[in-house]
Design an enzyme around this catalytic site. Structure first.
Site, PDB file in Angstrom:
ATOM      1  N   GLU A  63     -16.740 -15.683   1.289  1.00  0.00           N
ATOM      2  CA  GLU A  63     -15.765 -15.014   0.440  1.00  0.00           C
ATOM      3  C   GLU A  63     -15.618 -15.957  -1.013  1.00  0.00           C
ATOM      4  O   GLU A  63     -15.613 -17.415  -0.804  1.00  0.00           O
ATOM      5  CB  GLU A  63     -14.544 -14.870   1.166  1.00  0.00           C
ATOM      6  CG  GLU A  63     -14.378 -13.901   2.230  1.00  0.00           C
ATOM      7  CD  GLU A  63     -14.631 -12.368   1.564  1.00  0.00           C
ATOM      8  OE1 GLU A  63     -14.437 -12.011   0.487  1.00  0.00           O
ATOM      9  OE2 GLU A  63     -15.482 -11.616   2.230  1.00  0.00           O
ATOM     10  N   HIS A  83     -13.812 -37.937 -13.581  1.00  0.00           N
ATOM     11  CA  HIS A  83     -14.385 -38.183 -12.260  1.00  0.00           C
ATOM     12  C   HIS A  83     -13.494 -39.183 -11.478  1.00  0.00           C
ATOM     13  O   HIS A  83     -13.073 -38.928 -10.321  1.00  0.00           O
ATOM     14  CB  HIS A  83     -15.534 -38.934 -12.237  1.00  0.00           C
ATOM     15  CG  HIS A  83     -16.748 -38.198 -13.054  1.00  0.00           C
ATOM     16  ND1 HIS A  83     -17.336 -36.638 -12.878  1.00  0.00           N
ATOM     17  CD2 HIS A  83     -17.558 -38.621 -13.776  1.00  0.00           C
ATOM     18  CE1 HIS A  83     -18.042 -36.408 -13.347  1.00  0.00           C
ATOM     19  NE2 HIS A  83     -18.593 -37.180 -14.307  1.00  0.00           N
ATOM     20  N   ASP A 124     -15.377 -28.789  -9.830  1.00  0.00           N
ATOM     21  CA  ASP A 124     -16.173 -28.677 -11.143  1.00  0.00           C
ATOM     22  C   ASP A 124     -15.159 -28.953 -12.265  1.00  0.00           C
ATOM     23  O   ASP A 124     -13.761 -28.445 -11.998  1.00  0.00           O
ATOM     24  CB  ASP A 124     -16.785 -27.409 -11.340  1.00  0.00           C
ATOM     25  CG  ASP A 124     -17.815 -27.509 -12.503  1.00  0.00           C
ATOM     26  OD1 ASP A 124     -18.187 -28.619 -12.952  1.00  0.00           O
ATOM     27  OD2 ASP A 124     -18.263 -26.367 -12.823  1.00  0.00           O
ATOM     28  N   SER A 168     -25.263 -32.757  -7.150  1.00  0.00           N
ATOM     29  CA  SER A 168     -26.459 -31.947  -6.871  1.00  0.00           C
ATOM     30  C   SER A 168     -27.693 -32.521  -7.297  1.00  0.00           C
ATOM     31  O   SER A 168     -27.692 -33.891  -8.042  1.00  0.00           O
ATOM     32  CB  SER A 168     -26.120 -30.756  -7.859  1.00  0.00           C
ATOM     33  OG  SER A 168     -26.588 -30.915  -9.238  1.00  0.00           O
ATOM     34  N   GLU A 204     -29.918 -31.399  -9.263  1.00  0.00           N
ATOM     35  CA  GLU A 204     -29.717 -31.419 -10.601  1.00  0.00           C
ATOM     36  C   GLU A 204     -29.081 -32.337 -11.602  1.00  0.00           C
ATOM     37  O   GLU A 204     -29.359 -32.601 -12.529  1.00  0.00           O
ATOM     38  CB  GLU A 204     -29.552 -29.863 -11.071  1.00  0.00           C
ATOM     39  CG  GLU A 204     -30.265 -28.925 -10.825  1.00  0.00           C
ATOM     40  CD  GLU A 204     -30.162 -28.376  -9.187  1.00  0.00           C
ATOM     41  OE1 GLU A 204     -29.198 -28.701  -8.794  1.00  0.00           O
ATOM     42  OE2 GLU A 204     -31.149 -28.102  -8.670  1.00  0.00           O
ATOM     43  N   ARG A 259     -20.542 -19.423 -10.772  1.00  0.00           N
ATOM     44  CA  ARG A 259     -21.679 -19.278 -10.459  1.00  0.00           C
ATOM     45  C   ARG A 259     -21.800 -20.237  -9.216  1.00  0.00           C
ATOM     46  O   ARG A 259     -21.040 -21.068  -9.112  1.00  0.00           O
ATOM     47  CB  ARG A 259     -22.911 -19.784 -11.580  1.00  0.00           C
ATOM     48  CG  ARG A 259     -22.493 -21.186 -11.899  1.00  0.00           C
ATOM     49  CD  ARG A 259     -23.606 -21.525 -13.147  1.00  0.00           C
ATOM     50  NE  ARG A 259     -23.179 -22.463 -13.819  1.00  0.00           N
ATOM     51  CZ  ARG A 259     -22.251 -22.481 -15.103  1.00  0.00           C
ATOM     52  NH1 ARG A 259     -21.947 -21.437 -15.735  1.00  0.00           N
ATOM     53  NH2 ARG A 259     -21.834 -23.662 -15.842  1.00  0.00           N
ATOM     54  N   LEU A 276     -11.186 -32.786  11.966  1.00  0.00           N
ATOM     55  CA  LEU A 276     -11.763 -32.059  10.588  1.00  0.00           C
ATOM     56  C   LEU A 276     -13.062 -32.829  10.481  1.00  0.00           C
ATOM     57  O   LEU A 276     -13.355 -33.717  10.489  1.00  0.00           O
ATOM     58  CB  LEU A 276     -11.001 -32.207   9.497  1.00  0.00           C
ATOM     59  CG  LEU A 276     -11.631 -31.968   8.159  1.00  0.00           C
ATOM     60  CD1 LEU A 276     -11.515 -30.470   8.119  1.00  0.00           C
ATOM     61  CD2 LEU A 276     -10.921 -32.492   6.998  1.00  0.00           C
TER      62      LEU A 276
END
Ligand code: IPE
Ligand code: IPE
Ligand code: MG
Length: 241
Positions: A204, A34, A17, A62, A64, A191, A128
């Protein structure tokens, strides 16, 4: 392959973010943030691989985020298209398996094809697993799983009494992937923003003020070091007295 030390998180999830704010601070258009964020993606994938992390989930877009202006969405899709085209060969040569979670139906068809090809090409890799969450929303994923279970029950394929946590988890996009041990979110926001809601029951959390384009290997290592100091109790009594 050497086994990671026991306290290295097996699965790290990241909410990347702050790209827009990073650009704004510099008087640049959001897309520039970006673009710079792609560098941080590369560095984080390498850091995860070198640290012995087995699963890395990156929140790229997302459910949203479709609400953003059309030109920003188009630019993000363009970056994703370029990333998949330009990075997949190197990811493959480094033994990385690619998986994508989220609602693919909403993605441009050429990107869906790139995703399918990339997943197929890297399916046997085991150094991975890189999981990209694209057009992903935790609530959408949970509702989708519930709908599919209900349909199977209607057809008599599942006994409703047999639906427990394991059965439910097996119907999520993340079926077969262990829950994240550690979540990193950049940019100072604290959040969850509809990310991996079911899977993060005992994850965590690590929040860092740096914005995503500035995130680097050292930041990733610091998060792993902090993780090692955490006492994961899962509801039981303290173990690190
Ligand atoms: C994260 O950066 C990238 C995506 C959500 C696609 P943002 O674009 O959310 O940047 P901020 O949070 O507005 O600074
Ligand atoms: C979360 O970031 C989604 C991704 C990083 C892809 P947002 O920037 O969309 O989250 P909010 O709107 O600040 O909660
Ligand atoms: Mg944001």
């Amino acid at each position: 392959m050497t086994q990671p030390p026991s306290e290295t998180p097996a699965h790290v999830a990241v909410i990347m973010d702050g790209n827009g704010r990073w650009a704004k601070e510099r008087g640049l258009p959001r897309i520039e943030g970006h673009r710079r964020g792609v560098r941080a993606v590369r560095e984080t994938v390498t850091a995860a691989r070198e640290s012995g992390v087995r699963y890395l989930t990156l929140f790229g877009f997302s459910t949203e985020n479709w609400r953003r202006p059309e030109d920003e969405v188009a630019e993000l899709m363009g970056l994703l298209r370029r990333y998949l085209k330009s990075e997949i060969a190197e990811l493959h040569s480094n033994g990385v398996q690619l998986r994508v979670i989220g609602n693919r139906e909403k993605l441009p068809t050429d990107i869906v094809k790139l995703i399918e090809d990339s997943e197929g090409w890297t399916a046997e890799n085991h150094s991975l697993t890189l999981i990209l969450a694209l057009s992903y929303g935790g609530r959408h994923e949970i509702a989708d799983a519930a709908r599919r279970i209900a349909k199977s029950a209607t057809l008599g394929l599942i006994n409703p009494d047999a639906v427990d946590e394991d059965v439910f988890a097996a119907h999520l996009d993340t079926a077969g992937i262990p829950d994240p041990d550690l979540l990193i979110r950049t940019s100072g926001e604290t959040r969850i923003s509809n990310f991996l809601l079911w899977q993060m029951a005992y994850t965590e959390f690590f929040f860092i003020d740096k914005k995503w384009p500035d995130f680097c290997k050292d930041d990733f290592q610091n998060a792993l070091s902090e993780f090692k100091r955490r006492d994961r109790r899962y509801g039981a009594s303290a173990s690190k007295a």
